[in-house]
Each structure stands twice: as structure tokens, then as C-alpha cells.
Motif scaffolding. Structure first.
Motif, PDB file in Angstrom:
ATOM      1  N   ARG A  16      -0.678   1.918   2.458  1.00 29.00           N
ATOM      2  CA  ARG A  16      -1.483   2.723   1.563  1.00 29.00           C
ATOM      3  C   ARG A  16      -0.884   2.620   0.172  1.00 29.00           C
ATOM      4  NH1 ARG A  16      -4.976   7.261   3.173  1.00 29.00           N
ATOM      5  NH2 ARG A  16      -4.647   6.892   5.373  1.00 29.00           N
ATOM      6  N   GLY A  17      -1.703   2.349  -0.809  1.00 34.03           N
ATOM      7  CA  GLY A  17      -1.188   2.267  -2.170  1.00 34.03           C
ATOM      8  C   GLY A  17      -2.109   3.027  -3.097  1.00 34.03           C
TER       9      GLY A  17
ATOM     10  N   ALA B  10       4.259  -0.184 -10.578  1.00 34.35           N
ATOM     11  CA  ALA B  10       4.154  -0.041  -9.133  1.00 34.35           C
ATOM     12  C   ALA B  10       5.438  -0.596  -8.540  1.00 34.35           C
ATOM     13  CB  ALA B  10       2.943  -0.800  -8.613  1.00 34.35           C
ATOM     14  N   GLU B  11       6.057   0.169  -7.680  1.00 36.87           N
ATOM     15  CA  GLU B  11       7.386  -0.186  -7.189  1.00 36.87           C
ATOM     16  C   GLU B  11       7.315  -0.575  -5.714  1.00 36.87           C
ATOM     17  OE1 GLU B  11       8.248   4.536  -6.752  1.00 36.87           O
ATOM     18  OE2 GLU B  11       9.330   3.514  -8.363  1.00 36.87           O
ATOM     19  N   VAL B  12       6.618  -1.661  -5.451  1.00 35.11           N
ATOM     20  CA  VAL B  12       6.484  -2.086  -4.051  1.00 35.11           C
ATOM     21  C   VAL B  12       7.824  -2.658  -3.581  1.00 35.11           C
ATOM     22  CG1 VAL B  12       5.222  -3.546  -2.435  1.00 35.11           C
ATOM     23  CG2 VAL B  12       4.071  -2.642  -4.459  1.00 35.11           C
ATOM     24  N   PRO B  13       8.433  -2.039  -2.574  1.00 38.07           N
ATOM     25  CA  PRO B  13       9.715  -2.559  -2.103  1.00 38.07           C
ATOM     26  C   PRO B  13       9.514  -3.897  -1.395  1.00 38.07           C
ATOM     27  CG  PRO B  13       8.994  -0.688  -0.765  1.00 38.07           C
ATOM     28  CD  PRO B  13       7.984  -0.863  -1.842  1.00 38.07           C
ATOM     29  N   GLU B  14      10.513  -4.732  -1.495  1.00 35.59           N
ATOM     30  CA  GLU B  14      10.374  -6.079  -0.946  1.00 35.59           C
ATOM     31  C   GLU B  14      10.479  -6.075   0.572  1.00 35.59           C
ATOM     32  OE1 GLU B  14      12.589  -9.794  -2.367  1.00 35.59           O
ATOM     33  OE2 GLU B  14      12.182  -8.642  -4.202  1.00 35.59           O
TER      34      GLU B  14
ATOM     35  N   ILE C 190       2.392   4.192   1.213  1.00 38.37           N
ATOM     36  CA  ILE C 190       3.083   4.092   2.501  1.00 38.37           C
ATOM     37  C   ILE C 190       3.436   2.637   2.769  1.00 38.37           C
ATOM     38  CG2 ILE C 190       2.939   4.489   4.988  1.00 38.37           C
ATOM     39  CD1 ILE C 190       0.973   6.747   4.414  1.00 38.37           C
ATOM     40  N   TYR C 191       4.697   2.396   3.051  1.00 37.47           N
ATOM     41  CA  TYR C 191       5.174   1.048   3.338  1.00 37.47           C
ATOM     42  C   TYR C 191       5.856   1.049   4.694  1.00 37.47           C
ATOM     43  CZ  TYR C 191       4.754   0.889  -1.746  1.00 37.47           C
ATOM     44  OH  TYR C 191       4.293   0.989  -3.029  1.00 37.47           O
ATOM     45  N   GLU C 192       5.826  -0.109   5.330  1.00 37.18           N
ATOM     46  CA  GLU C 192       6.484  -0.184   6.627  1.00 37.18           C
ATOM     47  C   GLU C 192       7.149  -1.534   6.797  1.00 37.18           C
ATOM     48  OE1 GLU C 192       3.853   0.288   9.967  1.00 37.18           O
ATOM     49  OE2 GLU C 192       5.465  -0.019  11.410  1.00 37.18           O
ATOM     50  N   ASN C 193       8.349  -1.532   7.355  1.00 32.04           N
ATOM     51  CA  ASN C 193       8.921  -2.782   7.855  1.00 32.04           C
ATOM     52  C   ASN C 193       9.416  -2.546   9.281  1.00 32.04           C
ATOM     53  OD1 ASN C 193      11.397  -1.563   7.662  1.00 32.04           O
ATOM     54  ND2 ASN C 193      12.243  -2.949   6.133  1.00 32.04           N
ATOM     55  N   ASP C 194      10.185  -3.495   9.820  1.00 32.37           N
ATOM     56  CA  ASP C 194      10.562  -3.369  11.220  1.00 32.37           C
ATOM     57  C   ASP C 194      11.432  -2.153  11.497  1.00 32.37           C
ATOM     58  OD1 ASP C 194       9.164  -5.610  11.700  1.00 32.37           O
ATOM     59  OD2 ASP C 194      10.881  -6.971  11.820  1.00 32.37           O
TER      60      ASP C 194
ATOM     61  N   ILE D 212       9.642   3.401   7.971  1.00 33.20           N
ATOM     62  CA  ILE D 212       8.425   3.643   7.212  1.00 33.20           C
ATOM     63  C   ILE D 212       8.839   4.388   5.945  1.00 33.20           C
ATOM     64  CG2 ILE D 212       6.230   4.882   7.196  1.00 33.20           C
ATOM     65  CD1 ILE D 212       6.131   4.538  10.222  1.00 33.20           C
ATOM     66  N   LEU D 213       8.299   3.971   4.804  1.00 37.94           N
ATOM     67  CA  LEU D 213       8.574   4.657   3.556  1.00 37.94           C
ATOM     68  C   LEU D 213       7.314   5.378   3.108  1.00 37.94           C
ATOM     69  CD1 LEU D 213      10.400   1.929   1.415  1.00 37.94           C
ATOM     70  CD2 LEU D 213      11.406   3.661   2.886  1.00 37.94           C
ATOM     71  N   LEU D 214       7.479   6.585   2.614  1.00 37.37           N
ATOM     72  CA  LEU D 214       6.337   7.330   2.109  1.00 37.37           C
ATOM     73  C   LEU D 214       6.716   7.908   0.744  1.00 37.37           C
ATOM     74  CD1 LEU D 214       4.121   9.636   4.230  1.00 37.37           C
ATOM     75  CD2 LEU D 214       4.670  10.241   1.898  1.00 37.37           C
ATOM     76  N   HIS D 215       5.951   7.549  -0.270  1.00 37.34           N
ATOM     77  CA  HIS D 215       6.196   8.070  -1.615  1.00 37.34           C
ATOM     78  C   HIS D 215       4.999   8.942  -2.010  1.00 37.34           C
ATOM     79  CE1 HIS D 215       8.655   4.149  -2.444  1.00 37.34           C
ATOM     80  NE2 HIS D 215       9.178   4.887  -1.499  1.00 37.34           N
ATOM     81  N   ALA D 216       5.263  10.153  -2.419  1.00 38.15           N
ATOM     82  CA  ALA D 216       4.166  11.065  -2.761  1.00 38.15           C
ATOM     83  C   ALA D 216       4.383  11.666  -4.143  1.00 38.15           C
ATOM     84  CB  ALA D 216       4.067  12.179  -1.725  1.00 38.15           C
TER      85      ALA D 216
END
Lengths: 147, 126
Positions: free
Chosen positions: A97-98, A87-91, B28-32, B35-39
Motif C-alpha cells: 500500500r502506498g 517517498a521513502e520506499v525501503p529497498e 505498507i511494505y513487506e519482505n521475507d 512487515i513495515l507500516l508507516h502512518a
């Protein structure tokens, strides 16, 4: 009396309609959450297997794995593929959603016949592993001339 | 009887022989700033992927067409359309969206436009 039968008929047709509409929703639901969608922890990657006569062809669905993440072993008619995806969770990011998660699998196959291990080719492209496995001489189809 | 006709009419509209549609698994990741989305879209070529952002709605679609030859011994996956849409509440700077396809995974960077970023308000002494 006839009018009453007509009422029944109308009621049943309304139920049929409702049923078919519900059926469609369930279909959509199955599509969204259905089989074969994702490979998450503990599940095996999906494969396709073909026989072209001279060789076998194996396709494996491996999204997000690079060739360094894979190990393939062949011995006679035994084939084993294993791999991991971390799992490549960026820092510094908040996770919304994971669903993709880690992948770790080990899948083995008993091929229908022996293959020539030295001539096996494996290509990884767009998350799809394609292996070409030439059959051993003895297992190849042979044309017999009628004397 | 009119209801029955309704059923028949609806059946006629179902397209024939369309490929199955699957929702791809996403992170889905988010910072200030973004937003990053990996599919996961295994087996989809770069040119068969469409990313559409319009009015707070993000639509992903990728069609997989497998090239196969020989007799089938078994088939666990086939041609499929990976399709999913998301609502994106924050304003996205559409011109700076960046998409990459690597190892069958679509990586989307969606930078937030400047007025959607959190802002520190300086308090001035009176």
C-alpha cells in the motif's frame, strides 16, 4: 381505511429508518476518504491561523518532513512556505500500500499586517510546524488613555 | 409505530461531541522477515498513540489535541482521532514489534514469527 393509513405509516417509517442507516454509512465513508485526510501530490498542506493581538500564530500540518525539507520566506506581510517529502520506499520490500507518496508544495500567505521578520520563530514538532510571527510595532493594538 | 421507537433509540446512543475520526494515510511494505507500516499522524504526541495487535488484527489509534491561543482567522484542521485497523494474515511475533514516532509519522516494524517465514526445503538425493 384506517388500517390502510397505518400500513402507509409503517412503510414510511421503515423508509426513514433505512435512510438514517444509509446516512450513517455515508458518514463513515466520508470519514475514511474524506476531506483533510492526507496531503498527496499537488495538494497544499492544511493550516490554522490565529491572532493573539501581539502576534500571529500559524500551524501547518507537515507529516514526515524534517526541518531540512522546509524553506520559509518572509517579506513584510508576505509569507511563503515550501517543502518536499520524498517517498521513502525501503529497498528489497514489496509494496502493499502506498498512500503517503511524495509531497511537494509551495503555499504563500498575505498576512493581515506586517510582521517583524527577525523575531519570527518556527518550531517543528511531531509533524506540526508552529510559527510565531510578532506584528510590526505599527500594527500592534494600542491602548489609548482618555485624557 | 415500533420502527419509530427504533430510530429514537438509535439516536440516543450516538455519543455527543466526540472528535472526528480520520483514517491516516499509510504505506505498507513487506519482505521475507517483516512487515513495515508507516502512518501519517501529524500533531499526535507519542503518549496518545495506541497500537493493538490481537488475533490477526492490527489497530492503530492516535488522538491529536491542538494547543492554540488567540482569535481564529482560519482553521483548516482541528482535534482528530486517527484510527485504522488492518488484518494481518501472517503470524506476527508480537514481542518483537517495534514502533517509532518521527516527525509525525508512526513507523511500525512487525517481524514475522519464525514459522511464518518462507522456508527453503532441501531436497535429498535418494
Amino acid at each position: 381505511m384506517w388500517t390502510r393509513i397505518n400500513d402507509f405509516d409503517r412503510m414510511f417509517s421503515a423508509m426513514d429508518l433505512l435512510h438514517s442507516r444509509l446516512g450513517r454509512y455515508f458518514e463513515d465513508y466520508d470519514r475514511l476518504h474524506g476531506r483533510g485526510r492526507a496531503l498527496s501530490g499537488g495538494e497544499l498542506p492544511l493550516t490554522n491561523f490565529y491572532d493573539t493581538g501581539d502576534h500571529f500564530e500559524l500551524q501547518v500540518e507537515l507529516p514526515g518532513l524534517s526541518k531540512e525539507d522546509l524553506a520559509i520566506k518572509i517579506q513584510g506581510n508576505y509569507l511563503e512556505i515550501s517543502g518536499t517529502r520524498k517517498a521513502e520506499v525501503p529497498e528489497g520490500y514489496e509494496v502493499h500500500r502506498g498512500e503517503r507518496g511524495e509531497i511537494s508544495f509551495n503555499r504563500s500567505f498575505t498576512l493581515p499586517s506586517d510582521v517583524e521578520a527577525e523575531k519570527v520563530e518556527a518550531k517543528l514538532r511531531n509533524g506540526l510546524l508552529t510559527m510565531t510571527l510578532p506584528k510590526a510595532e505599527a500594527a500592534k493594538p494600542r491602548r489609548i488613555e482618555v485624557g | 409505530m415500533s420502527e419509530r421507537k427504533d430510530i429514537v433509540k438509535r439516536e440516543e446512543r450516538v455519543p455527543e461531541q466526540s472528535i472526528p475520526v480520520l483514517a491516516p494515510a499509510v504505506d505498507i511494505y513487506e519482505n521475507d522477515d517483516e512487515i513495515l507500516l508507516h502512518a501519517d499522524m501529524p500533531g499526535v504526541e507519542k503518549d496518545d498513540i495506541k497500537v493493538n495487535i490481537d488475533n490477526g488484527k492490527l489497530e492503530l489509534s492516535g488522538v491529536r489535541r491542538l494547543v492554540t491561543n488567540g482569535a481564529v482567522n482560519w482553521e483548516e484542521f482541528g482535534d482528530v482521532e486517527f484510527s485504522r485497523s488492518f488484518s494481518v494474515p501472517q503470524a506476527i511475533d508480537v514481542n518483537k514489534v517495534n514502533a517509532q514516532l518521527r516527525d509525525g509519522v508512526l513507523y511500525l516494524h512487525l517481524p514475522k514469527s519464525d514459522n511464518a517465514k518462507p522456508r527453503q526445503i532441501a531436497i535429498q538425493a535418494a
